[in-house]
Write an enzyme that holds these catalytic residues in place. Structure first.
Site, PDB file in Angstrom:
ATOM      1  N   HIS A  14       1.634   4.205  -2.809  1.00  0.00           N
ATOM      2  CA  HIS A  14       1.782   5.884  -2.641  1.00  0.00           C
ATOM      3  C   HIS A  14       3.413   6.470  -2.974  1.00  0.00           C
ATOM      4  O   HIS A  14       3.330   7.347  -3.521  1.00  0.00           O
ATOM      5  CB  HIS A  14       1.825   6.192  -0.815  1.00  0.00           C
ATOM      6  CG  HIS A  14       0.182   6.022  -0.324  1.00  0.00           C
ATOM      7  ND1 HIS A  14      -1.209   6.878  -0.984  1.00  0.00           N
ATOM      8  CD2 HIS A  14      -0.553   4.855   0.676  1.00  0.00           C
ATOM      9  CE1 HIS A  14      -1.928   6.488  -0.519  1.00  0.00           C
ATOM     10  NE2 HIS A  14      -1.888   6.119   0.168  1.00  0.00           N
ATOM     11  N   GLU A  52      -4.963   7.767  -3.179  1.00  0.00           N
ATOM     12  CA  GLU A  52      -5.319   6.013  -2.411  1.00  0.00           C
ATOM     13  C   GLU A  52      -5.341   5.459  -3.641  1.00  0.00           C
ATOM     14  O   GLU A  52      -5.523   3.921  -3.302  1.00  0.00           O
ATOM     15  CB  GLU A  52      -6.547   6.793  -1.767  1.00  0.00           C
ATOM     16  CG  GLU A  52      -6.525   6.964   0.021  1.00  0.00           C
ATOM     17  CD  GLU A  52      -5.343   5.731   0.637  1.00  0.00           C
ATOM     18  OE1 GLU A  52      -5.940   4.465   0.249  1.00  0.00           O
ATOM     19  OE2 GLU A  52      -4.789   6.427   0.938  1.00  0.00           O
ATOM     20  N   HIS A  62       0.857  -1.203   0.019  1.00  0.00           N
ATOM     21  CA  HIS A  62      -0.030   0.066   0.467  1.00  0.00           C
ATOM     22  C   HIS A  62       1.330   1.860  -0.038  1.00  0.00           C
ATOM     23  O   HIS A  62       0.832   1.892  -0.980  1.00  0.00           O
ATOM     24  CB  HIS A  62      -0.771   0.096   1.709  1.00  0.00           C
ATOM     25  CG  HIS A  62      -1.564   1.566   1.110  1.00  0.00           C
ATOM     26  ND1 HIS A  62      -3.480   1.033   1.331  1.00  0.00           N
ATOM     27  CD2 HIS A  62      -1.976   2.270   1.877  1.00  0.00           C
ATOM     28  CE1 HIS A  62      -4.228   2.498   0.991  1.00  0.00           C
ATOM     29  NE2 HIS A  62      -2.966   2.729   1.697  1.00  0.00           N
ATOM     30  N   GLU A  63       1.601   1.383   0.438  1.00  0.00           N
ATOM     31  CA  GLU A  63       2.608   2.208   0.607  1.00  0.00           C
ATOM     32  C   GLU A  63       3.618   2.454   0.137  1.00  0.00           C
ATOM     33  O   GLU A  63       4.112   3.760  -0.607  1.00  0.00           O
ATOM     34  CB  GLU A  63       3.305   2.297   2.299  1.00  0.00           C
ATOM     35  CG  GLU A  63       2.202   2.230   3.776  1.00  0.00           C
ATOM     36  CD  GLU A  63       1.551   3.656   3.720  1.00  0.00           C
ATOM     37  OE1 GLU A  63       1.501   4.563   3.081  1.00  0.00           O
ATOM     38  OE2 GLU A  63       0.282   2.712   4.410  1.00  0.00           O
TER      39      GLU A  63
END
Ligand code: ZN
Length: 510
Positions: A277, A303, A273-274
Site C-alpha cells: 500500500h 489492494e 501487505h502494508e
C-alpha cells in the site's frame, strides 16, 4: 470563457484543494497517533479534535464558491472533467474535485450527523454483541444504519442499483453489475477448486505455530521492507492492534504491523501487505503531490498493490529461495527440521475457515462473495436484518462447505457493517483480480521478473508498477488503468489461472 480566466479559476480551485488536503493529512496524523502511541485516556479530547477537523473539511468541500467555479469551468455530473479545451491533467483534477463536491453537497448536514452518531454508537454495540455472541442486540442498530445508507444512496443517486452509490465511495465509477459479473466468474471456479484442494492430502503448517521471538521477527521484517524498496526517510513502521497504512504527506506514508511470538505469518505478511500500500502512495508522480490526485485511485487498485506484494511475490517460491537462508539463521530453533519447500507449502496452506481475516488467498474470495451477496440483498430489501444470520450460515455452507456455530464467528465477525461500510468488502477481492491481471502484463514485459525476485532484486517490479500504476495517482480511474495496462476490462480469469497453477502444484491436483 477565455483560457486565461480558465487558468485563473483552476488555480483558485487548486489552492482550495491544497488546504483541504492539508486538513485531511492533519486529521490522519491525529488518527495515526490514536492507533499507535496515544495514552488511553486522551480519547475524548482526540475525538473532539478529529470531529472539528472533519467538520472543517466538510465545510471546505461543500463551500458555495466551489460550485460557482466548477460551473464556470463547465463541470457537471455528466461532464465532471469540465471544458473539453482544458489540459488532460486539469480535467483529471476537475473530475475528482467535481465528484468530491457533488457527493458531499448532495448529503444534507443533518443526515451526515445522524450517520456519524449512528455508526459511532453501532460500533460500540457491535463490539459488545460480538463478545456476547448476541446478534439480537445489534440487529436494531443495523436496521437503523441500513435505512440511513439507503437514504444516502437515494440522495447521491445511482445508475442501476442502490448499492452503486455505496460501492462508488470505495471503488469509484464501478457499477454493482460489474462486480456481479466478475464475482459470478470467481464463484463458479473457486468453489470447485476449494473442493478439489480439500480432497487432496493436507499440507502440514504446524511449523508456523512454533516460537518466533518478536525481536527477530522485527529484524527480519526490516530486512524485507528495505529489500522491497520502502524508504524509511519517507515512512516508518510502528505497531498497532490492526495493521494499516496512512498517508500524512507526499513524503510521509506510514505503516503498522503486529507481532505474535507463536505465529510466524501475521507480522511478516502483514508488513509486506502494508508496504505494498505504502509503495503505491509513495510512487505518485511529483506533479500531483499535495493535491487530491496524490492518492490511490480506488481501494481495489490499492489492494491489488498490497496483495501482489504479499501473495504473488511474498508467498512465492522465488521470494523464499532468496530469503529462507536468512530466516533459518534468525530462527534456528523453530526451523531446525524445516526445509525451504516445506516452509513454502506451509505458508500457502489452504483450508476453508470461518474467519475472513485468517483466510488463505484461495478461500478468501468466497468470504467476500458471501458478504457482497448479503449486502446487495439487504439494500434491495429482498432480505431483512432478522434473516441475515441464517442467510450467512446458508451462504457459508454453500460457498465454503462449513457453517459457523455462533454468530460471533459468523455474521458478527467484521467491524465494517457497524461502521456503515456496506460496499467496502468487494474491493478486497477486486484487488486480487486486478493484481493477477496486471501480473500477466508484467510477466510479458519483464521476462526476467521471477529470476530477479529469486535474487532478491525487486526494483524492476517496483519500477514497472511506479510507471504504470503508482505515478498516475487518481488522474486515471481503475478502469482506465486496467485497460491501459491489460488491454481489456477486469476479469476473474487471470486470477483463477494463477491459483490453479500455484495450488495445483502444491496440492498435486490432476
Ligand atoms: Zn490492504
Amino acid at each position: 470563457m477565455s483560457s486565461q480566466s480558465f487558468a485563473a479559476t483552476i488555480e483558485k480551485l487548486k489552492a482550495a484543494d491544497r488546504e483541504i488536503v492539508l486538513l485531511s493529512h492533519s486529521s490522519a496524523l491525529l488518527s495515526w497517533d490514536q492507533e499507535t502511541y496515544m495514552p488511553r485516556r486522551a480519547i475524548d479530547e482526540r475525538s473532539a479534535q478529529l470531529s472539528l477537523l472533519q467538520g472543517l473539511i466538510h465545510q471546505r468541500i461543500t463551500a458555495e464558491d466551489n460550485r460557482r467555479m466548477l460551473d464556470r469551468l463547465g463541470c457537471s455530473a455528466d461532464n465532471p472533467g469540465g471544458d473539453a479545451s482544458l489540459a488532460d491533467d486539469d480535467r483529471a483534477f476537475l473530475r475528482q474535485y467535481q465528484r468530491r463536491y457533488q457527493r458531499a453537497a448532495r448529503l444534507p448536514q443533518e443526515l451526515v450527523v445522524k450517520l456519524a452518531e449512528s455508526t459511532s454508537r453501532s460500533q460500540a454495540i457491535w463490539a459488545e454483541a460480538r463478545a456476547a455472541d448476541d446478534y439480537a442486540s445489534f440487529a436494531p442498530h443495523l436496521t437503523t444504519l441500513l435505512d440511513l445508507l439507503l437514504e444516502v444512496s437515494d440522495r447521491i443517486g445511482y445508475t442501476e442499483h442502490p448499492y452503486d452509490a455505496l460501492l462508488d465511495q470505495y471503488e469509484p465509477f464501478m457499477l454493482t453489475s460489474e462486480v456481479d459479473r466478475v464475482f459470478a466468474e470467481l464463484r463458479a471456479e473457486l468453489v470447485p477448486l476449494v473442493k478439489a484442494i480439500g480432497a487432496a492430502p493436507q499440507v502440514d503448517a504446524a511449523l508456523l505455530r512454533r516460537e518466533y521471538p518478536v525481536q527477530q521477527q522485527a529484524a527480519f521484517g526490516a530486512t524485507v521492507m528495505q529489500a522491497l524498496g520502502y524508504d524509511l526517510e519517507r515512512g516508518r513502521l510502528d505497531t498497532s492492534a490492526h495493521p494499516f497504512t496512512t498517508t500524512l504527506g507526499a513524503h510521509d506514508v506510514r505503516i503498522t504491523t503486529r507481532y505474535d511470538p507463536h505465529f510466524f505469518n501475521g507480522a511478516i505478511f502483514g508488513t509486506i501487505h502494508e508496504v505494498g500500500h505504502a509503495l503505491y502512495e509513495l510512487g505518485i508522480d511529483e506533479k500531483y503531490h499535495g493535491s487530491l490526485l496524490a492518492e490511490g485511485t480506488s481501494l481495489g487498485i490499492h489492494e491489488s498493490q498490497s496483495r501482489m506484494w504479499e501473495n504473488m511475490v511474498g508467498r512465492s517460491r522465488h521470494f523464499w529461495h532468496h530469503f529462507y537462508p536468512q530466516l533459518a539463521r534468525l530462527f534456528p530453533a523453530a526451523l531446525v527440521d524445516v526445509n525451504p519447500e516445506s516452509f513454502y507449502r506451509a505458508i500457502n496452506r489452504v483450508e476453508p475457515s470461518l474467519i475472513r481475516v485468517e483466510a488463505d488467498e484461495v478461500t478468501y474470495g468466497l468470504h467476500i462473495v458471501l458478504r457482497f451477496e448479503l449486502e446487495k440483498a439487504l439494500l434491495s430489501r429482498t432480505m431483512t436484518v432478522a434473516e441475515l444470520p441464517e442467510a450467512w450460515r446458508a451462504g457459508s455452507r454453500r460457498l465454503l462447505g462449513i457453517e459457523p456455530r455462533s454468530d460471533a464467528e459468523g455474521v458478527l465477525q467484521d467491524i465494517h457493517w457497524s461502521m456503515g461500510g456496506i460496499g467496502y468488502f468487494p474491493t478486497y477481492a477486486l484487488g486480487n483480480l486486478y493484481a493477477a491481471q496486471f501480473m500477466r502484463a508484467i510477466e510479458a514485459e519483464l521476462p526476467s521478473l521471477w529470476d530477479d525476485v529469486q535474487r532478491g532484486e525487486f526494483a524492476p517490479l517496483l519500477n514497472w508498477l511506479r510507471v504504470n500504476v503508482h505515478a498516475h495517482g487518481r488522474a486515471r480511474t481503475a478502469q482506465e488503468l486496467c485497460s491501459s495496462i491489460t488491454g481489456s476490462e477486469l476479469s476473474a480469469a487471470p486470477f483463477m489461472d494463477y491459483l490453479r497453477a500455484k495450488y495445483g502444484d502444491i496440492y498435486g491436483l490432476r
